[in-house]
Design a protein around this motif. Structure first.
Motif, short mmCIF file in Angstrom:
data_model
loop_
_atom_site.label_atom_id
_atom_site.label_comp_id
_atom_site.label_asym_id
_atom_site.label_seq_id
_atom_site.Cartn_x
_atom_site.Cartn_y
_atom_site.Cartn_z
N UNK A 96 0.00 -9.37 5.18
CA UNK A 96 1.21 -8.60 5.34
C UNK A 96 1.60 -7.89 4.10
N UNK A 97 1.45 -6.45 4.15
CA UNK A 97 1.67 -5.68 2.83
C UNK A 97 2.94 -4.71 3.09
N UNK A 98 3.35 -4.26 1.76
CA UNK A 98 4.26 -3.22 1.87
C UNK A 98 3.78 -1.86 1.27
N UNK A 99 3.62 -0.81 1.78
CA UNK A 99 3.26 0.37 1.23
C UNK A 99 4.35 1.17 0.67
N UNK A 142 -13.35 0.03 -2.16
CA UNK A 142 -13.14 -0.57 -3.55
C UNK A 142 -11.47 -0.31 -3.98
N UNK A 143 -11.05 -1.32 -4.66
CA UNK A 143 -9.61 -1.13 -5.17
C UNK A 143 -8.57 -1.56 -4.10
N UNK A 144 -8.91 -2.18 -2.88
CA UNK A 144 -8.00 -2.40 -1.90
C UNK A 144 -7.59 -3.84 -1.81
N UNK A 145 -6.75 -4.15 -1.07
CA UNK A 145 -6.27 -5.41 -0.77
C UNK A 145 -7.50 -6.21 -0.01
N UNK A 146 -8.23 -5.35 0.76
CA UNK A 146 -9.48 -6.05 1.57
C UNK A 146 -10.26 -6.54 0.35
N UNK A 183 4.93 -0.61 6.66
CA UNK A 183 4.55 -1.99 6.63
C UNK A 183 3.13 -2.01 7.01
N UNK A 184 2.13 -2.68 6.39
CA UNK A 184 0.47 -2.77 6.65
C UNK A 184 0.22 -4.04 6.59
N UNK A 185 -1.09 -4.15 7.28
CA UNK A 185 -1.97 -5.28 6.84
C UNK A 185 -3.46 -5.17 7.21
N UNK A 186 -4.09 -6.20 6.93
CA UNK A 186 -5.67 -6.12 6.84
C UNK A 186 -6.06 -6.57 8.07
N UNK A 187 -7.29 -6.13 8.61
CA UNK A 187 -7.99 -6.60 9.89
C UNK A 187 -9.44 -6.61 9.66
N UNK A 188 -10.15 -7.38 10.54
CA UNK A 188 -11.61 -7.66 10.54
C UNK A 188 -12.06 -6.56 11.63
N UNK A 247 -0.78 -0.47 -1.69
CA UNK A 247 0.18 -1.61 -1.38
C UNK A 247 0.77 -2.00 -2.76
N UNK A 248 2.03 -2.43 -2.63
CA UNK A 248 2.79 -2.92 -3.64
C UNK A 248 2.11 -4.08 -4.33
N UNK A 249 1.58 -3.95 -5.59
CA UNK A 249 0.74 -5.08 -6.29
C UNK A 249 1.29 -5.07 -7.91
#
Length: 279
Positions: A36-39, A217-221, A177-182, A160-162
């Motif tokens: 669960x991520x915030x952009x 590269x550089x992402x939450x993934x 609001x974002x998310x990662x998926x497979x 994503x706020x990090x």
């Protein structure tokens, strides 16, 4: 007889080609949110007044329905709006936006024209501020850094706020609001019985280093796959492989070079539909 044999051979060849085309590998998304991520947008720390204006602008477009209208351009049926970038000119009053235009539906290019949720917001923001819009397209890893070095005013790149990014930018209020998926091959049944993020993670934890999982590269993934920061408890043994963008990762999956891909859900949907040839 020779004509008949030649015709039969041609028929068999064409049929074989058609079967081959019909059997082309496709991808599918495991429809479970893994994070669960915030952009938010990343603003130059030396421009606190710009941050205030950006936050006020986000509030405005959410209240007046403009944000929903823009999203409908990419998730609904209404027509997307192209955005042009001016040439950078230090003598002009410009808003310089750092982005990575390979993250559909948030930012991407068709020819010299930019499209995407962030790009349409950028155009409206520049108009709101009375500035000329300049879009600086770069590798994702450089987006926040360029703002931190005062080369750009604001980063608008599906960020994503990090905490580590806060070293370079001040984040605006959340706008998405974002998310990662497979993503897996369409014939892969490994995760078919999974009902939750915990189920997917448990399956991934069973895999060893012979299994390769791609990400941008550089992402939450990247963090998710490589057990970094907030995702250290994943304890995956798989081999992570970074790509310049999600499309390259999924294409490598379809080519059989890697096993899985983890990327943001909205781009995942766009990429899979495009590469599968879905309308």
């Amino acid at each position: 007889m020779k004509k008949f044999i030649c015709g039969a051979i041609c028929f068999i060849m064409i049929a074989t080609m058609l079967v081959g085309c019909g059997g082309a590998k496709k991808a599918k998304i495991i429809e479970i949110e893994l994070t669960q991520e915030d952009y938010a947008f990343g603003v130059d720390k030396d421009q606190p007044e710009l941050l205030e204006k950006v936050n006020a602008f986000i509030k405005k477009i959410k209240e007046n329905g403009k944000f929903d209208e823009i999203c409908d351009h990419y998730f609904g049926s209404s027509e997307k709006v192209g955005v042009k970038s001016a040439e950078y000119d230090a003598s002009k009053d410009q808003l310089v936006v750092a982005t990575n235009a390979s993250f559909e539906p948030f930012e991407y290019k068709e020819g010299d024209t930019y499209y995407g949720i962030d790009m349409e917001i950028a155009a409206l923001l520049a108009e709101e501020l009375g500035k000329e819009l300049v879009i600086n397209n770069m590798d994702f890893d450089a987006v926040c850094l360029s703002v931190g070095q005062h080369k750009c005013d604001i980063a608008m790149a599906g960020l994503t706020v990090k905490e580590d990014r806060k070293e370079h930018v001040n984040f605006s209020e959340t706008y998405y609001k974002a998310s990662q998926k497979l993503i897996v091959s369409s014939d892969d049944t490994t995760f078919d019985n999974c009902k939750s993020a915990e189920d997917v993670i448990a399956q991934l934890q069973k895999l060893d280093s012979k299994i390769t999982v791609g990400y941008q590269n550089g992402t939450t993934g990247k963090m998710f796959v490589n057990n970094e920061d907030d995702y250290a408890s994943n304890n995956f043994k798989v081999t992570g492989k970074g790509y310049k963008n999600g499309s390259l990762a999924v294409q490598d999956l379809l080519n059989g070079n890697i096993n899985y891909v983890v990327i943001d859900s909205a781009p995942a949907d766009c990429i899979v539909k495009a590469l599968n040839g879905d309308k």
